[in-house]
Write a protein that holds these residues in place. Structure first.
Motif, PDB file in Angstrom:
ATOM      1  N   LYS A 117      18.079 111.875  19.179  1.00 17.83           N
ATOM      2  CA  LYS A 117      19.434 111.368  18.945  1.00 17.83           C
ATOM      3  C   LYS A 117      20.434 112.458  19.316  1.00 17.83           C
ATOM      4  O   LYS A 117      20.091 113.638  19.400  1.00 17.83           O
ATOM      5  CB  LYS A 117      19.599 110.974  17.481  1.00 17.83           C
ATOM      6  N   HIS A 118      21.686 112.061  19.528  1.00 16.54           N
ATOM      7  CA  HIS A 118      22.727 113.026  19.899  1.00 16.54           C
ATOM      8  C   HIS A 118      22.886 114.118  18.851  1.00 16.54           C
ATOM      9  O   HIS A 118      23.255 115.243  19.164  1.00 16.54           O
ATOM     10  CB  HIS A 118      24.065 112.332  20.115  1.00 16.54           C
ATOM     11  N   SER A 119      22.577 113.791  17.614  1.00 12.53           N
ATOM     12  CA  SER A 119      22.705 114.751  16.509  1.00 12.53           C
ATOM     13  C   SER A 119      21.634 115.833  16.556  1.00 12.53           C
ATOM     14  O   SER A 119      21.706 116.817  15.834  1.00 12.53           O
ATOM     15  CB  SER A 119      22.600 114.015  15.177  1.00 12.53           C
ATOM     16  N   GLY A 120      20.600 115.631  17.396  1.00 12.76           N
ATOM     17  CA  GLY A 120      19.484 116.567  17.443  1.00 12.76           C
ATOM     18  C   GLY A 120      18.280 116.089  16.651  1.00 12.76           C
ATOM     19  O   GLY A 120      17.239 116.725  16.650  1.00 12.76           O
ATOM     20  N   TYR A 121      18.427 114.959  15.971  1.00 13.35           N
ATOM     21  CA  TYR A 121      17.332 114.396  15.176  1.00 13.35           C
ATOM     22  C   TYR A 121      16.177 114.015  16.085  1.00 13.35           C
ATOM     23  O   TYR A 121      16.382 113.405  17.131  1.00 13.35           O
ATOM     24  CB  TYR A 121      17.828 113.158  14.425  1.00 13.35           C
ATOM     25  N   ASN A 122      14.960 114.404  15.688  1.00 15.71           N
ATOM     26  CA  ASN A 122      13.786 113.948  16.428  1.00 15.71           C
ATOM     27  C   ASN A 122      12.642 113.647  15.465  1.00 15.71           C
ATOM     28  O   ASN A 122      12.466 114.311  14.451  1.00 15.71           O
ATOM     29  CB  ASN A 122      13.380 114.912  17.546  1.00 15.71           C
ATOM     30  N   ALA A 123      11.923 112.602  15.803  1.00 13.70           N
ATOM     31  CA  ALA A 123      10.797 112.104  15.013  1.00 13.70           C
ATOM     32  C   ALA A 123      10.217 110.931  15.788  1.00 13.70           C
ATOM     33  O   ALA A 123      10.669 110.613  16.891  1.00 13.70           O
ATOM     34  CB  ALA A 123      11.251 111.661  13.626  1.00 13.70           C
ATOM     35  N   TYR A 124       9.225 110.298  15.219  1.00 12.16           N
ATOM     36  CA  TYR A 124       8.677 109.067  15.791  1.00 12.16           C
ATOM     37  C   TYR A 124       8.709 108.035  14.670  1.00 12.16           C
ATOM     38  O   TYR A 124       8.242 108.300  13.568  1.00 12.16           O
ATOM     39  CB  TYR A 124       7.236 109.277  16.275  1.00 12.16           C
ATOM     40  N   HIS A 125       9.298 106.870  14.942  1.00 10.91           N
ATOM     41  CA  HIS A 125       9.383 105.810  13.942  1.00 10.91           C
ATOM     42  C   HIS A 125       8.540 104.618  14.383  1.00 10.91           C
ATOM     43  O   HIS A 125       8.624 104.188  15.528  1.00 10.91           O
ATOM     44  CB  HIS A 125      10.823 105.322  13.769  1.00 10.91           C
ATOM     45  N   LEU A 126       7.744 104.119  13.459  1.00 13.30           N
ATOM     46  CA  LEU A 126       6.979 102.890  13.676  1.00 13.30           C
ATOM     47  C   LEU A 126       7.410 101.901  12.604  1.00 13.30           C
ATOM     48  O   LEU A 126       7.583 102.270  11.441  1.00 13.30           O
ATOM     49  CB  LEU A 126       5.477 103.129  13.509  1.00 13.30           C
ATOM     50  N   TYR A 127       7.554 100.653  13.007  1.00 14.86           N
ATOM     51  CA  TYR A 127       7.884  99.588  12.064  1.00 14.86           C
ATOM     52  C   TYR A 127       6.735  98.586  12.105  1.00 14.86           C
ATOM     53  O   TYR A 127       6.369  98.094  13.178  1.00 14.86           O
ATOM     54  CB  TYR A 127       9.204  98.918  12.435  1.00 14.86           C
ATOM     55  N   PHE A 128       6.174  98.337  10.939  1.00 17.38           N
ATOM     56  CA  PHE A 128       5.054  97.418  10.808  1.00 17.38           C
ATOM     57  C   PHE A 128       5.453  96.226   9.961  1.00 17.38           C
ATOM     58  O   PHE A 128       6.343  96.320   9.117  1.00 17.38           O
ATOM     59  CB  PHE A 128       3.862  98.101  10.106  1.00 17.38           C
ATOM     60  N   ILE A 129       4.740  95.128  10.173  1.00 19.35           N
ATOM     61  CA  ILE A 129       4.847  93.950   9.306  1.00 19.35           C
ATOM     62  C   ILE A 129       3.548  93.889   8.517  1.00 19.35           C
ATOM     63  O   ILE A 129       2.462  93.928   9.101  1.00 19.35           O
ATOM     64  CB  ILE A 129       5.035  92.656  10.119  1.00 19.35           C
ATOM     65  N   SER A 130       3.681  93.803   7.208  1.00 22.93           N
ATOM     66  CA  SER A 130       2.503  93.746   6.341  1.00 22.93           C
ATOM     67  C   SER A 130       1.830  92.378   6.464  1.00 22.93           C
ATOM     68  O   SER A 130       2.423  91.440   7.016  1.00 22.93           O
ATOM     69  CB  SER A 130       2.911  93.991   4.886  1.00 22.93           C
ATOM     70  N   PRO A 131       0.634  92.243   5.927  1.00 18.89           N
ATOM     71  CA  PRO A 131      -0.042  90.935   5.975  1.00 18.89           C
ATOM     72  C   PRO A 131       0.762  89.812   5.311  1.00 18.89           C
ATOM     73  O   PRO A 131       0.571  88.645   5.617  1.00 18.89           O
ATOM     74  CB  PRO A 131      -1.348  91.181   5.212  1.00 18.89           C
TER      75      PRO A 131
END
Length: 170
Positions: A117-131
């Motif tokens: 991100k422009h702010s310098g934020y870095n990570a990896y995001h995953l979004y899951f749907i539960s059963p």
């Protein structure tokens, strides 16, 4: 603000969180990854309400649409010692396949390591749907990226506050 909708979704999240956390803990032991700060795996109700209001104002959502579009009411953080793309890719494969075997499905992924991100934020995001159809987030950080996030979190929260709208006297 319909408090019944807020309370109902929050109670559903508590039930889902218990089951998802059980699965995440099992995977963390089996595949030896570190889950960080499980005391904050659910947004506070106050933060949840603030985010619902924000989506209603900024995106024009109804309250129900806003509630259903919040993907991080339940959130987990995994910590890597350092950024190593091969290690990250292996962890992603493990998470995708292991959670899929338990009935979860990937909804979306965001790679802020490759595209910070422009702010310098870095990570990896995953979004899951539960059963049972509940969306939740997994953030993968390095020790350094988590430290950066923690240092800048208050600034981020202030930037997300709703603008004040005053009625004009006419």
């Amino acid at each position: 603000m319909n408090q019944y909708l807020i309370n109902t979704r929050y109670e559903e999240a508590k039930i889902e969180e218990y089951m998802i956390t059980k699965d995440m803990l099992e995977l963390s032991v089996k595949f030896r990854f570190q889950l960080h700060d499980l005391t904050h795996r659910m947004k506070s109700k106050r933060s949840f309400i603030r985010k619902v209001k924000s989506l209603m104002v900024l995106k024009g959502f109804t309250q129900k649409e806003a509630i259903l579009n919040i993907k991080d009411l339940i959130r987990y953080t995994i910590i890597l010692d350092q950024y190593d793309r091969d290690e990250l890719d292996l962890l992603l494969i493990v998470l995708r396949f292991s959670l899929n075997d338990k009935g979860y499905h990937v909804l979306e992924e965001k790679d802020y390591f490759l595209y910070p991100k422009h702010s310098g934020y870095n990570a990896y995001h995953l979004y899951f749907i539960s059963p049972f159809g509940f969306v939740f987030e997994i953030q993968i950080h390095t020790k350094d990226s988590l430290s950066y996030k923690d240092r800048t979190h208050n600034t981020y929260k202030k930037s997300k506050k709703l603008p004040i709208h005053r009625k004009r006297n006419t």
